[in-house]
Design a protein around this motif. Sequence first.
Motif, PDB file in Angstrom:
ATOM      1  N   GLU A   3      18.301  91.517  -5.956  1.00 14.91           N
ATOM      2  CA  GLU A   3      18.381  90.621  -6.642  1.00 14.91           C
ATOM      3  C   GLU A   3      19.473  89.462  -5.860  1.00 14.91           C
ATOM      4  O   GLU A   3      19.722  89.580  -4.943  1.00 14.91           O
ATOM      5  CB  GLU A   3      19.382  91.147  -7.922  1.00 14.91           C
ATOM      6  CG  GLU A   3      18.516  91.919  -8.879  1.00 14.91           C
ATOM      7  CD  GLU A   3      18.963  93.290  -8.264  1.00 14.91           C
ATOM      8  OE1 GLU A   3      19.596  93.510  -7.408  1.00 14.91           O
ATOM      9  OE2 GLU A   3      18.142  94.261  -9.079  1.00 14.91           O
ATOM     10  N   LEU A   4      19.532  88.212  -6.667  1.00 19.64           N
ATOM     11  CA  LEU A   4      20.090  87.020  -5.928  1.00 19.64           C
ATOM     12  C   LEU A   4      21.390  87.405  -5.555  1.00 19.64           C
ATOM     13  O   LEU A   4      22.172  87.201  -4.453  1.00 19.64           O
ATOM     14  CB  LEU A   4      20.121  85.810  -6.841  1.00 19.64           C
ATOM     15  CG  LEU A   4      20.885  84.640  -6.411  1.00 19.64           C
ATOM     16  CD1 LEU A   4      20.411  83.989  -5.066  1.00 19.64           C
ATOM     17  CD2 LEU A   4      21.048  83.519  -7.436  1.00 19.64           C
ATOM     18  N   ASP A   5      22.174  88.132  -6.551  1.00 23.42           N
ATOM     19  CA  ASP A   5      23.796  88.613  -5.972  1.00 23.42           C
ATOM     20  C   ASP A   5      23.851  89.377  -4.786  1.00 23.42           C
ATOM     21  O   ASP A   5      24.626  89.657  -3.936  1.00 23.42           O
ATOM     22  CB  ASP A   5      24.340  89.425  -7.167  1.00 23.42           C
ATOM     23  CG  ASP A   5      23.372  90.942  -7.390  1.00 23.42           C
ATOM     24  OD1 ASP A   5      22.342  90.775  -7.023  1.00 23.42           O
ATOM     25  OD2 ASP A   5      24.153  91.584  -8.092  1.00 23.42           O
ATOM     26  N   TYR A  38      21.560  88.679  -2.083  1.00 24.58           N
ATOM     27  CA  TYR A  38      21.659  87.701  -1.134  1.00 24.58           C
ATOM     28  C   TYR A  38      22.926  87.150  -0.885  1.00 24.58           C
ATOM     29  O   TYR A  38      23.672  86.973   0.185  1.00 24.58           O
ATOM     30  CB  TYR A  38      20.675  86.787  -1.486  1.00 24.58           C
ATOM     31  CG  TYR A  38      19.210  87.186  -0.977  1.00 24.58           C
ATOM     32  CD1 TYR A  38      18.705  86.954   0.014  1.00 24.58           C
ATOM     33  CD2 TYR A  38      18.288  87.782  -1.923  1.00 24.58           C
ATOM     34  CE1 TYR A  38      17.239  87.171   0.630  1.00 24.58           C
ATOM     35  CE2 TYR A  38      17.122  88.100  -1.960  1.00 24.58           C
ATOM     36  CZ  TYR A  38      16.756  87.994  -0.803  1.00 24.58           C
ATOM     37  OH  TYR A  38      15.194  88.145  -0.414  1.00 24.58           O
ATOM     38  N   VAL A  39      23.686  86.721  -1.912  1.00 34.62           N
ATOM     39  CA  VAL A  39      25.028  86.230  -1.930  1.00 34.62           C
ATOM     40  C   VAL A  39      26.011  87.109  -1.312  1.00 34.62           C
ATOM     41  O   VAL A  39      26.647  86.556  -0.322  1.00 34.62           O
ATOM     42  CB  VAL A  39      25.596  85.872  -3.423  1.00 34.62           C
ATOM     43  CG1 VAL A  39      26.681  85.346  -3.209  1.00 34.62           C
ATOM     44  CG2 VAL A  39      24.628  84.686  -3.978  1.00 34.62           C
ATOM     45  N   LEU A  40      25.996  88.481  -1.586  1.00 35.96           N
ATOM     46  CA  LEU A  40      27.033  89.241  -1.140  1.00 35.96           C
ATOM     47  C   LEU A  40      26.742  89.468   0.450  1.00 35.96           C
ATOM     48  O   LEU A  40      27.670  89.473   1.178  1.00 35.96           O
ATOM     49  CB  LEU A  40      26.741  90.610  -1.645  1.00 35.96           C
ATOM     50  CG  LEU A  40      27.660  92.001  -1.130  1.00 35.96           C
ATOM     51  CD1 LEU A  40      29.372  91.438  -1.294  1.00 35.96           C
ATOM     52  CD2 LEU A  40      27.388  93.157  -1.730  1.00 35.96           C
ATOM     53  N   ALA A  41      25.444  89.524   0.818  1.00 37.17           N
ATOM     54  CA  ALA A  41      25.134  89.851   2.242  1.00 37.17           C
ATOM     55  C   ALA A  41      25.556  88.363   2.921  1.00 37.17           C
ATOM     56  O   ALA A  41      26.123  88.610   4.125  1.00 37.17           O
ATOM     57  CB  ALA A  41      23.605  90.144   2.457  1.00 37.17           C
ATOM     58  N   PHE A  42      25.258  87.329   2.471  1.00 36.40           N
ATOM     59  CA  PHE A  42      25.949  86.028   3.103  1.00 36.40           C
ATOM     60  C   PHE A  42      27.291  85.951   3.409  1.00 36.40           C
ATOM     61  O   PHE A  42      27.700  85.790   4.378  1.00 36.40           O
ATOM     62  CB  PHE A  42      25.329  85.036   2.185  1.00 36.40           C
ATOM     63  CG  PHE A  42      25.538  83.593   2.800  1.00 36.40           C
ATOM     64  CD1 PHE A  42      24.964  83.067   3.800  1.00 36.40           C
ATOM     65  CD2 PHE A  42      26.508  82.850   2.353  1.00 36.40           C
ATOM     66  CE1 PHE A  42      25.413  81.810   4.347  1.00 36.40           C
ATOM     67  CE2 PHE A  42      27.109  81.608   2.581  1.00 36.40           C
ATOM     68  CZ  PHE A  42      26.077  81.040   3.944  1.00 36.40           C
ATOM     69  N   PHE A  43      27.997  86.267   2.273  1.00 39.46           N
ATOM     70  CA  PHE A  43      29.422  86.183   2.437  1.00 39.46           C
ATOM     71  C   PHE A  43      29.915  87.430   3.495  1.00 39.46           C
ATOM     72  O   PHE A  43      31.029  87.215   3.941  1.00 39.46           O
ATOM     73  CB  PHE A  43      30.088  86.254   1.180  1.00 39.46           C
ATOM     74  CG  PHE A  43      30.041  84.816   0.430  1.00 39.46           C
ATOM     75  CD1 PHE A  43      31.047  83.990   0.844  1.00 39.46           C
ATOM     76  CD2 PHE A  43      29.315  84.645  -0.851  1.00 39.46           C
ATOM     77  CE1 PHE A  43      31.058  82.834   0.270  1.00 39.46           C
ATOM     78  CE2 PHE A  43      29.195  83.557  -1.411  1.00 39.46           C
ATOM     79  CZ  PHE A  43      30.061  82.566  -1.115  1.00 39.46           C
ATOM     80  N   GLN A  44      29.250  88.538   3.263  1.00 37.57           N
ATOM     81  CA  GLN A  44      29.611  89.476   4.392  1.00 37.57           C
ATOM     82  C   GLN A  44      29.194  89.123   5.846  1.00 37.57           C
ATOM     83  O   GLN A  44      30.223  89.355   6.674  1.00 37.57           O
ATOM     84  CB  GLN A  44      28.857  90.704   4.076  1.00 37.57           C
ATOM     85  CG  GLN A  44      29.411  91.791   2.716  1.00 37.57           C
ATOM     86  CD  GLN A  44      28.497  92.894   2.688  1.00 37.57           C
ATOM     87  OE1 GLN A  44      27.242  92.997   3.138  1.00 37.57           O
ATOM     88  NE2 GLN A  44      29.031  93.825   1.905  1.00 37.57           N
ATOM     89  N   THR A  45      28.370  88.255   5.980  1.00 41.46           N
ATOM     90  CA  THR A  45      28.092  87.745   7.283  1.00 41.46           C
ATOM     91  C   THR A  45      29.146  86.639   7.622  1.00 41.46           C
ATOM     92  O   THR A  45      29.706  86.770   8.856  1.00 41.46           O
ATOM     93  CB  THR A  45      26.699  87.288   7.325  1.00 41.46           C
ATOM     94  OG1 THR A  45      25.405  88.308   7.077  1.00 41.46           O
ATOM     95  CG2 THR A  45      26.326  86.404   8.634  1.00 41.46           C
TER      96      THR A  45
END
Length: 218
Positions: free
Chosen positions: A5-7, A9-16
Motif C-alpha cells: 500500500e501507499l503507506d 512506500y511512504v514509510l520506506a521513503f522516510f526510512q531512506t
Amino acid sequence: MSLPELDKYVLAFFQTLLMVGSSAVLAILLGLALAVVLTVTARHHLYPRPRLNRALSVTVNVFRAVPFIIMLVALLPVTRWLVGTTLGTWAAVVPLTVNLLPFYARIAQVSLNEVDGGLVEAARAMGCRRWHIVRHVLLPEALPGIVGGMTVSVIAMINASAMAGAVGAGGLGDLAIRYGYERYETRVMFEVIVILIALVSVIQFTGEAIARRLDHRR
C-alpha cells in the motif's frame, strides 16, 4: 500477490531519508575534519607531519578499497555494540557512515588542495595564526568544491542505502527486494527506481545550485 500500500512506500521513503540524512551528517562532519588534517599535515603546509599524513592517507585508502557489502558484514559487531542491534534503519547508519567518510574526505581534500597557495602565504605573512588560516582562508575558498563533494557523497550514500536493504535495513531498497525481487512484483521495482531517480535528481540540482551561488560570491 498484493502490491504494497501507499503507506509502505511512504514509510520506506522516510526510512531512506533517515538513514541517508543521519549518515551524511556524521560522515560529512568527520570527513571534512579528516580532510583538513590530511591537508595541513602535508609536507610544506601549515602543520607538516609527514608520518601522520602518510598513516592517515593509507588508512583512508584501505577503507575506500573495501566494497560496501563487505564492510556492512564486517562491521556487524561494531554496529551491535553501538546501536544494540544489527537490523533496522539505525543499524545501517554505522556502516553507511564508515563507508562514506573516507570517500568524502578525499573529495574535500582535493578542494582544499586547490586553494591558491599564495593566499595561505599572504595570510601567514600578515601574522595570522594557523588555525585562523584554516578557518578564514582554506575553508571559505574551498567551500564550493566542498559543497559539490557533499552532493556527490549523498547520492553515493543513497545507492548504498538501497544495498543495505538486502540485510534488513529498511528503506526503499528493502521494499524493492522484498516485493519487487522476492515476490516478482516488477511494478514495485519500477516504482522504487522512479522514486530513487527523482530523489537523486532533486539532490543533484539543489547541490549544484548552492555550489554555483557560493562560487559566484567568492
